[in-house]
Design a protein around this motif. Structure first.
Motif, mmCIF file in Angstrom:
data_model
loop_
_atom_site.group_PDB
_atom_site.id
_atom_site.type_symbol
_atom_site.label_atom_id
_atom_site.label_comp_id
_atom_site.label_asym_id
_atom_site.label_seq_id
_atom_site.Cartn_x
_atom_site.Cartn_y
_atom_site.Cartn_z
ATOM 1 N N ALA A 102 7.891 14.958 -1.790
ATOM 2 C CA ALA A 102 8.581 13.689 -1.970
ATOM 3 C C ALA A 102 8.178 13.063 -3.299
ATOM 4 O O ALA A 102 6.996 12.898 -3.572
ATOM 5 C CB ALA A 102 8.246 12.742 -0.821
ATOM 6 N N ILE A 103 9.174 12.726 -4.092
ATOM 7 C CA ILE A 103 8.966 12.077 -5.383
ATOM 8 C C ILE A 103 9.464 10.646 -5.270
ATOM 9 O O ILE A 103 10.605 10.420 -4.852
ATOM 10 C CB ILE A 103 9.735 12.816 -6.496
ATOM 11 C CG1 ILE A 103 9.317 14.281 -6.555
ATOM 12 C CG2 ILE A 103 9.545 12.118 -7.838
ATOM 13 C CD1 ILE A 103 10.270 15.156 -7.353
ATOM 14 N N ALA A 104 8.624 9.682 -5.627
ATOM 15 C CA ALA A 104 9.020 8.269 -5.583
ATOM 16 C C ALA A 104 7.872 7.436 -6.141
ATOM 17 O O ALA A 104 6.812 7.971 -6.491
ATOM 18 C CB ALA A 104 9.338 7.840 -4.148
ATOM 19 N N CYS A 105 8.065 6.127 -6.177
ATOM 20 C CA CYS A 105 6.963 5.246 -6.554
ATOM 21 C C CYS A 105 5.987 5.190 -5.372
ATOM 22 O O CYS A 105 6.347 5.501 -4.232
ATOM 23 C CB CYS A 105 7.467 3.865 -6.931
ATOM 24 S SG CYS A 105 8.269 2.973 -5.588
ATOM 25 N N GLU A 106 4.751 4.819 -5.640
ATOM 26 C CA GLU A 106 3.712 4.833 -4.609
ATOM 27 C C GLU A 106 4.063 3.969 -3.399
ATOM 28 O O GLU A 106 3.768 4.336 -2.273
ATOM 29 C CB GLU A 106 2.361 4.404 -5.186
ATOM 30 C CG GLU A 106 1.714 5.427 -6.082
ATOM 31 C CD GLU A 106 2.099 5.284 -7.557
ATOM 32 O OE1 GLU A 106 3.081 4.559 -7.869
ATOM 33 O OE2 GLU A 106 1.428 5.918 -8.387
ATOM 34 N N LYS A 107 4.709 2.836 -3.631
ATOM 35 C CA LYS A 107 5.083 1.960 -2.515
ATOM 36 C C LYS A 107 6.034 2.674 -1.564
ATOM 37 O O LYS A 107 5.843 2.669 -0.349
ATOM 38 C CB LYS A 107 5.726 0.680 -3.043
ATOM 39 C CG LYS A 107 6.230 -0.232 -1.958
ATOM 40 C CD LYS A 107 6.975 -1.423 -2.548
ATOM 41 C CE LYS A 107 7.646 -2.186 -1.442
ATOM 42 N NZ LYS A 107 9.069 -2.270 -1.566
ATOM 43 N N GLU A 108 7.055 3.307 -2.118
ATOM 44 C CA GLU A 108 8.021 4.039 -1.284
ATOM 45 C C GLU A 108 7.370 5.255 -0.631
ATOM 46 O O GLU A 108 7.671 5.584 0.523
ATOM 47 C CB GLU A 108 9.238 4.462 -2.112
ATOM 48 C CG GLU A 108 10.055 3.303 -2.647
ATOM 49 C CD GLU A 108 10.685 2.444 -1.557
ATOM 50 O OE1 GLU A 108 11.033 2.981 -0.485
ATOM 51 O OE2 GLU A 108 10.818 1.231 -1.781
ATOM 52 N N LEU A 109 6.490 5.918 -1.356
ATOM 53 C CA LEU A 109 5.794 7.074 -0.781
ATOM 54 C C LEU A 109 4.929 6.644 0.408
ATOM 55 O O LEU A 109 4.946 7.285 1.454
ATOM 56 C CB LEU A 109 4.935 7.766 -1.842
ATOM 57 C CG LEU A 109 5.713 8.523 -2.921
ATOM 58 C CD1 LEU A 109 4.778 8.949 -4.044
ATOM 59 C CD2 LEU A 109 6.435 9.727 -2.338
ATOM 60 N N ARG A 110 4.172 5.554 0.249
ATOM 61 C CA ARG A 110 3.323 5.070 1.341
ATOM 62 C C ARG A 110 4.173 4.743 2.565
ATOM 63 O O ARG A 110 3.849 5.157 3.680
ATOM 64 C CB ARG A 110 2.527 3.832 0.917
ATOM 65 C CG ARG A 110 1.679 3.252 2.063
ATOM 66 C CD ARG A 110 1.046 1.922 1.723
ATOM 67 N NE ARG A 110 1.925 0.942 1.134
ATOM 68 C CZ ARG A 110 2.760 0.141 1.816
ATOM 69 N NH1 ARG A 110 2.864 0.246 3.129
ATOM 70 N NH2 ARG A 110 3.508 -0.745 1.183
ATOM 71 N N THR A 111 5.269 4.041 2.354
ATOM 72 C CA THR A 111 6.152 3.680 3.463
ATOM 73 C C THR A 111 6.694 4.932 4.151
ATOM 74 O O THR A 111 6.703 5.024 5.384
ATOM 75 C CB THR A 111 7.327 2.812 2.950
ATOM 76 O OG1 THR A 111 6.791 1.670 2.292
ATOM 77 C CG2 THR A 111 8.228 2.382 4.076
#
Length: 147
Positions: A97-106
């Protein structure tokens, strides 16, 4: 909060390496956000990745080439619900999964039962616009899942 997001992503990836989760190419998914696409691009890849002209102005071309080279699934996520639906599909056993850390954590919290390697995107133009990714991290994650 960004500090916590980064730590969650780091710990998740470390734990995944220790688990040594393996899967077949057909059960591996590369998931990336729409903001990887160059904002000046006229192609509508949100609905169909085959619309990408592979001009090289963004990393979608490279991600598509990884998908073809390794025979893995690939999906552009237009939002969190769509991403979670793709990740939780029964035939998907591993996810990059590639995304910003906030989206990754969620996403990691929502899909805890899945083996997900989280790759934070680069944001040279701020959040959600013309983001980038280190391709070596994606390639290493693919190879780790497939070994």
């Amino acid at each position: 909060m960004e500090f916590i997001d980064k730590k969650v992503v780091s710990i998740n990836n470390l734990m995944l390496k220790f688990r040594k989760k393996k899967c077949t190419p057909k059960n591996l998914l590369i998931l990336f956000p729409h903001c990887i696409q160059n904002s000046q691009c006229k192609q509508n890849v949100k609905n169909d990745l085959s619309e990408c002209k592979r001009c090289g102005k963004c990393k979608i071309k490279d991600l598509l080439e990884f998908s073809e080279k390794y025979g893995v699934n690939i999906c552009l996520a237009t939002g969190g619900r769509v991403a979670l639906q793709k990740v939780m599909a029964e035939d998907i056993h591993g996810v990059i999964a590639i995304a910003c850390e906030k989206e990754l954590r969620t996403g990691l919290m929502a899909a805890m039962s899945k083996a997900i390697f989280a790759v934070p995107n680069l944001r040279p133009h701020g959040y959600c616009k013309d983001t980038d990714v280190y391709l070596d991290e994606v390639r290493e994650a693919i190879e780790q899942f497939l070994q």
